[in-house]
Enzyme design. Structure first.
Site, short mmCIF file in Angstrom:
data_model
loop_
_atom_site.label_atom_id
_atom_site.label_comp_id
_atom_site.label_asym_id
_atom_site.label_seq_id
_atom_site.Cartn_x
_atom_site.Cartn_y
_atom_site.Cartn_z
N GLY A 1 -21.26 -17.95 23.50
CA GLY A 1 -22.66 -17.90 23.88
C GLY A 1 -22.88 -18.22 25.35
O GLY A 1 -21.98 -18.72 26.04
N ALA B 1 -19.76 -13.44 33.71
CA ALA B 1 -19.03 -12.17 33.79
C ALA B 1 -17.85 -12.17 32.83
O ALA B 1 -16.78 -11.63 33.15
CB ALA B 1 -18.55 -11.94 35.22
N LYS C 1 -8.65 10.99 59.26
CA LYS C 1 -8.25 9.74 58.62
C LYS C 1 -7.62 8.81 59.66
O LYS C 1 -6.75 9.22 60.42
CB LYS C 1 -7.25 10.03 57.49
CG LYS C 1 -6.92 8.85 56.60
CD LYS C 1 -5.65 8.11 56.85
CE LYS C 1 -4.43 8.78 57.28
NZ LYS C 1 -3.26 7.88 57.42
N ARG D 1 -18.96 -1.59 24.04
CA ARG D 1 -19.61 -0.28 24.01
C ARG D 1 -19.19 0.62 25.17
O ARG D 1 -19.43 1.83 25.15
CB ARG D 1 -21.13 -0.45 23.99
CG ARG D 1 -21.66 -1.01 22.67
CD ARG D 1 -23.10 -1.43 22.80
NE ARG D 1 -23.95 -0.34 23.24
CZ ARG D 1 -25.19 -0.51 23.71
NH1 ARG D 1 -25.70 -1.74 23.82
NH2 ARG D 1 -25.91 0.53 24.08
#
Length: 452
Positions: free
Chosen positions: A81, A10, A334, A16
């Site tokens: 990598g 992670a 709530k 992108r």
């Protein structure tokens, strides 16, 4: 039974995504991509879970521990990598002697059945890789098979034209013995087009050492990696399609399935009806035979059997509704418990409150629970009747079988069985309205004339 550990990669920035948020923290169905990957791996009942972080390491580590407090996060300072990333998990797996499953934080949809198939294959092979038949293989790594044996994995950048024609592709997910994994990673080099240390190289290295390797195939949609906002939207759509189908298979009626949105952990009981345009946030349980009407939003709440919610209702975190409760249009609940058979049917806000069974809360009622610093409790007993447009200024209690008059502002406790009236005295001034209108109209006409 062989112990298992998870290593979830992670560390990526997700360029992108064009976002300050680490890629694995972008949500699908109300949970970060990372949490979906952790949930997939949890079926293995791992003895250890290691998250390899990089970009936004602190936030990623926090998200991991929020979901699983026993998860350990390690830092990959440089992204060199996938093999280099897995190597960072070595200290966290010190002394571990079982199998390691390597998953990816941006690949959220691998099914438990698929990981079970990999675990079974590990009984026969030293290294197991997860593959998929790609409709468009594109730039995926290719799996070179000889029967059941996986000979090696070739990255697209390094593949020949013949190898690029192969449609069985690599997902990146791998399982092997911990000692074998790190021994093989130590031998991985970076003599490739990208100059990176590929985890995929461990297959060829394993074969060179006489170890067996195989691939387990799964549907392509399970291996969907999320690298852009468009792919994130595709992932959301894929999740919702599966969740809707599963809900209907489990006995839930969706009158317009394509308009209902579930969270990753939504639980809905059989014979519940969900009308169009209902949205479930995280941590919602709806028991059997409830009815969720159109345009309602539920988050962090529990609706018991026979509850009727909406239309246009909002249940926020901490809303706990007992059996046969009715919450109607434009009502917000709530941090409140509503007991059996109570009704809050119209245009009301109930927060930080307890409402007893069979109580009827009239339209426009508000629990005034916040003074700008502290939240205060409102308690209403059983079988009470709260008149329309009542303001309940907390902390305040209304006893069993009590009543408030419409338009009242209740600032003191109301004893059981009492009627409480808290209105200002009404004063009527004959003819004053007509005089006031005439005066205002004259003032308006004068202003218009002066503006010409």
């Amino acid at each position: 039974m062989t112990e298992k550990a998870l290593v979830i990669l992670a560390a990526g920035k997700g360029t992108r995504m064009n976002s300050d948020l680490p890629k694995v923290l972008h949500p699908v169905a109300g949970a970060p991509l990372l949490v979906h990957a952790m949930k997939s791996g949890a079926m293995l009942e791992p003895a250890r879970t290691v998250i390899v972080t990089g970009h936004g390491a602190a936030a990623v580590a926090q998200a991991a521990s929020d979901w699983d407090e026993e998860a350990v996060s390690v830092l990959q300072e440089e992204q060199l990598g996938t093999a280099h990333a897995v190597a960072q998990a070595r200290p966290a797996l010190e002394g571990f002697e079982g199998d390691v499953f390597v998953l990816y934080g941006d690949t959220p949809f691998i099914r438990p059945e698929t990981l079970e198939a990999m675990a079974e294959a590990r009984l026969r092979h030293d290294v197991v890789v997860l593959g998929f038949e790609a409709a468009d293989p594109g730039r995926y790594g290719r799996l070179l098979m000889q029967g059941e044996v996986l000979e090696k994995i070739v990255e697209f950048k390094d593949a020949s034209e013949e190898e690029r024609a192969i449609t069985l592709c690599n997902s990146g997910v791998i399982a092997t013995d911990a000692r074998v994994l790190f021994d093989l990673i130590d031998a991985v080099g970076c003599e490739n087009a990208a100059g990176e240390y590929y985890l995929t190289d461990v297959v060829g290295l394993a074969r060179d050492r006489g170890l067996s390797a195989t691939a387990v195939a799964c549907p392509e949609e399970e291996t969907m990696g999320i690298n852009s906002r468009a792919e994130l939207a595709q992932a959301e759509a894929a999740f919702q399609t599966r969740a809707r189908a599963q809900a209907m298979e489990d006995g839930v009626t969706l009158t317009a399935p394509e308009t209902v949105f579930f969270a990753h952990d939504t639980v809905v009981g059989r014979d519940t009806v969900i009308e169009p345009n209902v949205v479930f946030g995280p941590d919602v349980t709806v028991e059997s035979e409830a009815h969720i009407r159109a345009f309602s939003h539920l988050e962090g709440c529990h609706v018991s059997r026979g509850g009727v919610i909406g239309p246009y209702a909002r249940l926020r975190p901490g809303a706990e509704l007992a059996e046969d409760v009715k919450v109607g249009n434009f009502v917000e609940i709530k941090a409140a418990r509503i007991d059996r058979g109570a009704k809050v049917n119209h245009l009301s806000y109930i927060g930080d409150a307890e409402i007893g069974e069979e109580t009827n809360v009239g339209a426009g009622t508000i629990t005034c629970n916040y003074d700008g610093v502290f939240k205060h409790q409102t308690r209403i007993g059983a079988r009470a009747f709260i008149g329309s447009n009542t303001m309940l200024v907390a902390p305040v209690s209304v006893g069993d079988d009590a009543m408030t008059g419409s338009g009242s502002v209740i600032t003191q406790d109301v004893e059981p069985g009492a009627l409480a009236l808290g209105r200002a005295k009404q004063v009527n001034k004959p003819g004053f309205a007509r005089k006031l209108f005439e005066m205002l109209k004259a003032r308006k006409a004068k202003a218009a004339k002066e503006a010409q």
